[in-house]
Structures are given as structure tokens and as C-alpha cells.
Design a protein around this motif. Sequence first.
Motif, PDB file in Angstrom:
ATOM      1  N   GLY A   1      18.135  -0.998  -3.952  1.00  0.00           N
ATOM      2  CA  GLY A   1      17.649  -2.170  -4.669  1.00  0.00           C
ATOM      3  C   GLY A   1      16.178  -2.035  -4.985  1.00  0.00           C
ATOM      4  N   GLY A   2      15.594  -3.131  -5.372  1.00  0.00           N
ATOM      5  CA  GLY A   2      14.177  -3.135  -5.705  1.00  0.00           C
ATOM      6  C   GLY A   2      13.396  -3.915  -4.670  1.00  0.00           C
ATOM      7  N   PHE A   3      12.283  -3.350  -4.250  1.00  0.00           N
ATOM      8  CA  PHE A   3      11.398  -3.998  -3.293  1.00  0.00           C
ATOM      9  C   PHE A   3      10.124  -4.401  -4.020  1.00  0.00           C
ATOM     10  CE2 PHE A   3      14.063  -1.164  -0.863  1.00  0.00           C
ATOM     11  CZ  PHE A   3      14.356  -1.864   0.290  1.00  0.00           C
ATOM     12  N   VAL A   4       9.735  -5.661  -3.890  1.00  0.00           N
ATOM     13  CA  VAL A   4       8.525  -6.172  -4.516  1.00  0.00           C
ATOM     14  C   VAL A   4       7.569  -6.579  -3.401  1.00  0.00           C
ATOM     15  CG1 VAL A   4       7.579  -7.981  -6.007  1.00  0.00           C
ATOM     16  CG2 VAL A   4       9.815  -6.984  -6.528  1.00  0.00           C
ATOM     17  N   SER A   5       6.311  -6.189  -3.543  1.00  0.00           N
ATOM     18  CA  SER A   5       5.293  -6.567  -2.578  1.00  0.00           C
ATOM     19  C   SER A   5       5.293  -8.085  -2.404  1.00  0.00           C
ATOM     20  CB  SER A   5       3.935  -6.070  -3.081  1.00  0.00           C
ATOM     21  OG  SER A   5       2.908  -6.472  -2.219  1.00  0.00           O
ATOM     22  N   ALA A   6       5.248  -8.548  -1.171  1.00  0.00           N
ATOM     23  CA  ALA A   6       5.372  -9.980  -0.886  1.00  0.00           C
ATOM     24  C   ALA A   6       4.410 -10.854  -1.691  1.00  0.00           C
ATOM     25  CB  ALA A   6       5.221 -10.234   0.612  1.00  0.00           C
ATOM     26  N   PRO A   7       3.144 -10.460  -1.878  1.00  0.00           N
ATOM     27  CA  PRO A   7       2.257 -11.318  -2.671  1.00  0.00           C
ATOM     28  C   PRO A   7       2.692 -11.484  -4.134  1.00  0.00           C
ATOM     29  CG  PRO A   7       0.969  -9.786  -1.353  1.00  0.00           C
ATOM     30  CD  PRO A   7       2.407  -9.365  -1.245  1.00  0.00           C
ATOM     31  N   TYR A   8       3.535 -10.601  -4.642  1.00  0.00           N
ATOM     32  CA  TYR A   8       3.998 -10.660  -6.027  1.00  0.00           C
ATOM     33  C   TYR A   8       5.420 -11.210  -6.154  1.00  0.00           C
ATOM     34  CZ  TYR A   8      -0.072  -8.039  -7.504  1.00  0.00           C
ATOM     35  OH  TYR A   8      -1.356  -7.657  -7.773  1.00  0.00           O
ATOM     36  N   ALA A   9       6.030 -11.570  -5.049  1.00  0.00           N
ATOM     37  CA  ALA A   9       7.443 -11.962  -5.063  1.00  0.00           C
ATOM     38  C   ALA A   9       7.709 -13.215  -5.889  1.00  0.00           C
ATOM     39  CB  ALA A   9       7.939 -12.152  -3.632  1.00  0.00           C
ATOM     40  N   THR A  10       6.873 -14.225  -5.774  1.00  0.00           N
ATOM     41  CA  THR A  10       7.096 -15.446  -6.549  1.00  0.00           C
ATOM     42  C   THR A  10       6.916 -15.182  -8.040  1.00  0.00           C
ATOM     43  OG1 THR A  10       6.457 -16.849  -4.706  1.00  0.00           O
ATOM     44  CG2 THR A  10       6.374 -17.845  -6.880  1.00  0.00           C
TER      45      THR A  10
ATOM     46  N   SER B   1       4.141 -15.715   5.061  1.00  0.00           N
ATOM     47  CA  SER B   1       3.298 -15.031   6.042  1.00  0.00           C
ATOM     48  C   SER B   1       3.941 -13.713   6.451  1.00  0.00           C
ATOM     49  CB  SER B   1       3.091 -15.913   7.266  1.00  0.00           C
ATOM     50  OG  SER B   1       4.330 -16.190   7.873  1.00  0.00           O
ATOM     51  N   ASP B   2       3.117 -12.805   6.938  1.00  0.00           N
ATOM     52  CA  ASP B   2       3.632 -11.525   7.413  1.00  0.00           C
ATOM     53  C   ASP B   2       4.549 -11.754   8.612  1.00  0.00           C
ATOM     54  OD1 ASP B   2       2.349  -9.991   5.510  1.00  0.00           O
ATOM     55  OD2 ASP B   2       0.600  -9.637   6.766  1.00  0.00           O
ATOM     56  N   PRO B   3       5.547 -10.904   8.780  1.00  0.00           N
ATOM     57  CA  PRO B   3       6.456 -11.038   9.926  1.00  0.00           C
ATOM     58  C   PRO B   3       5.708 -10.909  11.257  1.00  0.00           C
ATOM     59  CG  PRO B   3       7.322  -9.497   8.305  1.00  0.00           C
ATOM     60  CD  PRO B   3       5.919  -9.811   7.898  1.00  0.00           C
TER      61      PRO B   3
END
Length: 123
Positions: free
Chosen positions: A22-31, A97-99
Motif C-alpha cells: 500500500g501507500g504510506f504517507v508521513s503523519a503530518p501530511y495525512a490529513t 501524536s507520535d505513538p
Amino acid sequence: MADLIAWFGQRHPGEVIVCKAGGFVSAPYATEFVNAAERTGVGILSIEGFLVEAGGVAYPVEGRHRDLLDLDQLDCETFVGSSCGAARQILAGVWASDPTSDQTSTLHDDVTYRHMIRFILDQ
């Protein structure tokens, strides 16, 4: 759009990893990615939080997997609107937030990880 994740990655170099899983998107860019999915008429089947090593090895984050196909949660007229709205709500909550260390027991202290979100799309 034939491949939204690849398209998004071209516009945000270094913030997207595309692989067979699948595709992984950096968390800050997810929205921002979710907004692009909704604008282009792409629904989101599921999202999952991962920590990804520089070499591309991905570790799922415990408690950060959501299947967005549950029809009881849909509140829009279309699956696209409902799934994207639900994804935005999830990402704005604790996923912003980070895990924590108790969610990532398999990690090594000497490795740097990025918090990324894997999107499974309905396209």
C-alpha cells in the motif's frame, strides 16, 4: 485519478512511500492526503499507523488500525464523503501524536523511525 498515492508523492517528495503493501504517507501530511482523496472522489477503505525505518521496514502501531467500511459509522450520502470524514476525525485524535513506547514494543532504540499512515483506497 489512477494512483492517488503516487500522485501525492510526486507533489510531496520524501513524504510518501509506495510499495506492494500500500501507500504510506508521513503523519503530518495525512490529513492533506485525505482531503486530496475526497476532492478526487476516492474513498478510504482503511487506515493504519506505522513506524517506518529509513530502509523501508514498517512496524504496525498497536491500536492504530481502523476499517472504514463499517456502514454504521457512515454519516454522508456517499462512501467517499463518509470515509474521508471519518479518516479526518481519527487523524485529528490520538493519531495526531507520535505513538507511545507501549504501542511499539518491537522497535530498537538505535534506529530512527518515521510515523506514517498506510491508506488502503477504494480506487
